[in-house]
Design an enzyme around this catalytic site. Structure first.
Site, PDB file in Angstrom:
ATOM      1  N   ILE A 118     -31.849  36.790 -21.451  1.00  0.00           N
ATOM      2  CA  ILE A 118     -33.085  37.466 -21.053  1.00  0.00           C
ATOM      3  C   ILE A 118     -33.041  38.940 -21.471  1.00  0.00           C
ATOM      4  CG2 ILE A 118     -33.617  35.878 -19.151  1.00  0.00           C
ATOM      5  CD1 ILE A 118     -32.474  37.988 -17.214  1.00  0.00           C
TER       6      ILE A 118
ATOM      7  N   TYR B  41     -37.406  35.774 -16.523  1.00  0.00           N
ATOM      8  CA  TYR B  41     -38.049  34.538 -16.972  1.00  0.00           C
ATOM      9  C   TYR B  41     -39.557  34.544 -16.785  1.00  0.00           C
ATOM     10  CZ  TYR B  41     -33.274  32.974 -17.269  1.00  0.00           C
ATOM     11  OH  TYR B  41     -31.949  32.877 -17.596  1.00  0.00           O
TER      12      TYR B  41
ATOM     13  N   TYR C 256     -20.426  36.643 -14.786  1.00  0.00           N
ATOM     14  CA  TYR C 256     -21.632  37.072 -14.086  1.00  0.00           C
ATOM     15  C   TYR C 256     -21.882  36.220 -12.853  1.00  0.00           C
ATOM     16  CZ  TYR C 256     -23.848  32.930 -15.957  1.00  0.00           C
ATOM     17  OH  TYR C 256     -24.146  31.621 -16.241  1.00  0.00           O
TER      18      TYR C 256
ATOM     19  N   PHE D  69     -28.161  40.629 -10.980  1.00  0.00           N
ATOM     20  CA  PHE D  69     -26.966  40.112 -11.636  1.00  0.00           C
ATOM     21  C   PHE D  69     -25.792  41.049 -11.414  1.00  0.00           C
ATOM     22  CE2 PHE D  69     -30.379  38.242 -14.126  1.00  0.00           C
ATOM     23  CZ  PHE D  69     -29.947  36.927 -14.280  1.00  0.00           C
TER      24      PHE D  69
ATOM     25  N   PHE E 149     -27.985  31.519  -7.976  1.00  0.00           N
ATOM     26  CA  PHE E 149     -28.476  30.397  -8.769  1.00  0.00           C
ATOM     27  C   PHE E 149     -27.516  30.009  -9.886  1.00  0.00           C
ATOM     28  CE2 PHE E 149     -30.629  34.195 -10.414  1.00  0.00           C
ATOM     29  CZ  PHE E 149     -30.244  34.169 -11.740  1.00  0.00           C
ATOM     30  N   ASP E 150     -26.593  30.895 -10.246  1.00  0.00           N
ATOM     31  CA  ASP E 150     -25.608  30.571 -11.273  1.00  0.00           C
ATOM     32  C   ASP E 150     -24.504  31.612 -11.243  1.00  0.00           C
ATOM     33  OD1 ASP E 150     -24.424  29.186 -13.376  1.00  0.00           O
ATOM     34  OD2 ASP E 150     -25.591  30.205 -14.911  1.00  0.00           O
TER      35      ASP E 150
END
Length: 185
Positions: free
Chosen positions: A127, A159, A96, A177, A107-108
């Site tokens: 999530i 979140y 991902y 995502f 962010f990741d």
């Protein structure tokens, strides 16, 4: 379901701006479009307009979300897998890339670590928007192994007010995502 504008800081920002560009994204329920629905769609509209038909730099196989489902999720399948679809309780592996919808900041990304995420799907280990994207919901079918899906996840299914990562994901942030389902463990 239409998200409450108070849940989304991006929506509040967009609400103070002209909605002319948001009107390019048709959000319809029973053939009607409301101003409130357009404002909820604005962050995604802005994201899509900023990115065009954004392709993943490494593989060129991800797409801009354009199919709306209940709960505020918007998705597109760049590749429909031909393997098995996961079921609640299956242990799966995914690659991902997660981005903030407001500015496209990554962010990741498991791709950067060359290490897929392994988790049990449908039991709250990720999530809610991820579980929905993988297992399917309403008009969105479950992903199949080998599939690549881009998903816009509203803050309420991500979140929420708490944010995450020590401020990396701010409170009330809508997320995008790119998910590649590698298969069951």
């Amino acid at each position: 379901m239409v998200l409450d504008l108070a849940l989304c800081q991006v929506c509040r920002t967009m609400a103070s701006m002209s909605t002319a560009h948001a009107s390019q994204l048709r959000v319809s329920s029973a053939g009607t479009t409301s101003r409130r629905r357009l404002l909820v769609a604005s962050p995604l509209s802005t994201f899509v307009l900023m990115q065009g038909r954004r392709a993943d730099a490494a593989s060129g196989t991800f797409c801009a979300p354009d199919v709306h489902v209940d709960g505020g999720i918007v998705y597109c399948d760049a590749v429909v897998g031909d393997g098995d679809a996961p079921k609640r309780g299956d242990v799966i592996r995914c690659h991902y890339r997660g981005r903030l919808a407001s500015n496209d900041a990554v962010f990741d990304a498991s791709y950067d670590r060359n290490r897929p995420l392994r988790f049990t799907v449908g039991v709250g280990q990720v999530i809610a928007g991820w579980d929905m994207a993988l297992l399917g919901q309403d008009a969105m079918p479950a992903m199949k192994a080998g599939g690549k899906r881009t998903v816009f996840v509203p803050a309420a299914l991500a979140y929420g007010e708490r944010g995450a990562g020590g401020g990396i994901i701010p409170p009330n942030a809508d997320l995008v995502f790119d998910i590649e389902l590698l298969g069951k463990q």
